[in-house]
Design an enzyme around this catalytic site. Structure first.
Site, PDB file in Angstrom:
ATOM      1  N   ARG A 103       2.204   9.815  -5.626  1.00 37.88           N
ATOM      2  CA  ARG A 103       1.803  11.037  -6.343  1.00 37.88           C
ATOM      3  C   ARG A 103       2.325  11.033  -7.781  1.00 37.88           C
ATOM      4  NH1 ARG A 103      -1.542  10.870  -2.424  1.00 37.88           N
ATOM      5  NH2 ARG A 103      -0.904  11.875  -0.497  1.00 37.88           N
ATOM      6  N   HIS A 106       0.864  -1.202   0.000  1.00 37.78           N
ATOM      7  CA  HIS A 106       0.000   0.000   0.000  1.00 37.78           C
ATOM      8  C   HIS A 106       0.889   1.238   0.000  1.00 37.78           C
ATOM      9  CE1 HIS A 106      -3.907   2.070   1.312  1.00 37.78           C
ATOM     10  NE2 HIS A 106      -3.027   3.026   1.030  1.00 37.78           N
ATOM     11  N   HIS A 161       2.927  14.400   1.562  1.00 39.58           N
ATOM     12  CA  HIS A 161       2.288  15.704   1.398  1.00 39.58           C
ATOM     13  C   HIS A 161       3.351  16.764   1.660  1.00 39.58           C
ATOM     14  CE1 HIS A 161      -1.947  14.405   1.232  1.00 39.58           C
ATOM     15  NE2 HIS A 161      -1.607  13.480   2.100  1.00 39.58           N
ATOM     16  N   ASP A 212       1.173   2.661   3.506  1.00 40.38           N
ATOM     17  CA  ASP A 212       0.321   3.837   3.287  1.00 40.38           C
ATOM     18  C   ASP A 212       1.149   5.119   3.384  1.00 40.38           C
ATOM     19  OD1 ASP A 212      -1.995   5.186   2.633  1.00 40.38           O
ATOM     20  OD2 ASP A 212      -2.744   5.278   4.679  1.00 40.38           O
ATOM     21  N   ASN A 235      -5.068   7.175  -6.285  1.00 32.82           N
ATOM     22  CA  ASN A 235      -5.790   8.421  -5.944  1.00 32.82           C
ATOM     23  C   ASN A 235      -4.986   9.670  -6.284  1.00 32.82           C
ATOM     24  OD1 ASN A 235      -3.984   7.860  -3.813  1.00 32.82           O
ATOM     25  ND2 ASN A 235      -5.205   9.018  -2.332  1.00 32.82           N
TER      26      ASN A 235
END
Ligand code: DOR
Ligand code: ZN
Length: 347
Positions: free
Chosen positions: A19, A15, A253, A249, A43
């Site tokens: 980006r 997972h 950011h 995960d 995503n």
């Protein structure tokens, strides 16, 4: 006996968020250094919904891997209300798509185009079940009336249980589980259902979001839970039960998007993920269970061959950088400026 060195089959990350663009180029090498393969989440700001998009995304990831490393991105598609059975068939035939991801619309980063009602994806789920493509779930309800800390538990009761009844042969991975209820559910349900566990949910409980003030770098989704839940996750990870395997995960950011009046969800762990997982397993007295969790069970679930290379870690205290480049921006890794007790070495 004290182990100062541990060698395991090269692990996989089931997972991962990388980006796109310059950010992707900064983060992919961190993962490729440690892991042989990674399930790449779809995503993006423009979600990856077609095989063509996944092909070019896969190529961008491969282009960011240095020549001396072997790294295979395992691509996924993003389910929407409109995903058709034809897309599922094309995904299977492509052989580069390994799963489809269910984001309930509004549940997390870039999930606006996600699924608004589970009934809308029945045709896609039917097709996935018949071609044996796993469903990866972000298991949280989005109802604003449900307490943030209860959203995973309520998802299991109201969405997942009925889904498994309806599609008993569908392979499902409950991603980034955070509660003892999820551990219990995955343990006791059919062997078509597995779960990934992140290193941040193994290391921290919800106090870490508020230690001495608000800590935006410890905010992720599903949000950290109470200590009793963290303990249940550690027990699951070290249990040797092949239903539980590694998925970081890791979500890069930019620092400015985290340290903001409305900070984004996600922790950046890719830089030193294996070193942190090793610490968790050692603290729990279960270093001998690390290899199954990190390198064997996930591959088996996904019907992938076991990796041939190995990864070696030695006991050594070193300092995690205060920040890392993320294209032109910065990303703050988990434990920035603090010590890590294990270090990967080339052997
Ligand atoms: O903390 C999270 N960050 N949770 C998610 O579900 C998504 C991820 C992201 O994409 O940033
Ligand atoms: Zn994720």
């Amino acid at each position: 006996m004290i182990n100062d060195k541990i060698q395991i089959i090269r692990p996989d990350d089931f997972h991962l968020h990388v980006r796109s663009g310059e950010a992707l180029k900064s983060v992919v090498p961190h993962t490729a250094r440690q892991f042989a393969r990674a399930i790449i989440m779809p995503n993006l700001a423009t979600p990856v919904t077609t095989v063509d998009q996944a092909q070019s995304y896969r190529q961008a990831v491969l282009n960011a891997v240095s020549e001396d490393l072997d790294f295979e991105p395992l691509m996924t598609l993003y389910l929407t209300d409109k995903t058709s059975a034809e897309v599922i068939k094309a995904a299977k035939e492509s052989s580069i798509i390994h799963a489809l991801k269910l984001y309930p619309a509004g549940a997390t980063t870039n999930s606006e185009a996600g699924v608004t009602d589970i009934n809308n994806i029945y045709p896609a789920l039917e097709a996935m079940q018949s071609v044996s493509l796993p469903l990866l779930v972000h298991g949280e309800v989005t109802d604003p009336l449900i307490d943030v800390f209860d959203r995973e538990r309520v998802f299991i009761e109201t969405i997942l249980e009925p889904l498994i009844q309806r599609f008993p042969d569908l392979k499902i991975v409950m991603e980034h589980i955070t509660t003892k209820e999820a551990v219990e559910f995955v343990t006791t349900t059919s062997n078509k259902v597995a779960a990934t566990i992140t290193v941040h949910h193994l290391l921290m409980n919800r106090n870490a979001i508020f230690t001495g003030g608000i800590r935006p770098h410890h905010y992720c989704l599903p949000v950290l839970k109470r200590e009793e839940h963290r303990k249940a996750l550690v027990e699951a990870a070290i249990s040797g039960n092949p239903k539980f395997f590694l998925g970081t995960d890791s979500a890069p950011h930019p620092q400015s998007a985290k340290e903001s009046a409305c900070g984004c969800a996600g922790m950046y762990t890719a830089y030193n993920a294996m070193e942190l997982y090793t610490e968790v397993f050692e603290t729990a007295g279960a270093l001998h269970r690390l290899e199954g969790f990190a390198s064997i069970y996930g591959a088996k679930f996904y019907d992938l061959p076991q990796n041939k290379e190995t990864l070696t870690l030695k006991r050594e205290s070193w300092e995690i950088p205060a920040s890392l480049s993320l294209g032109q921006a910065k990303v703050i890794p988990l434990r920035a400026g603090e010590k890590c007790q294990w270090k990967m070495i080339n052997e």
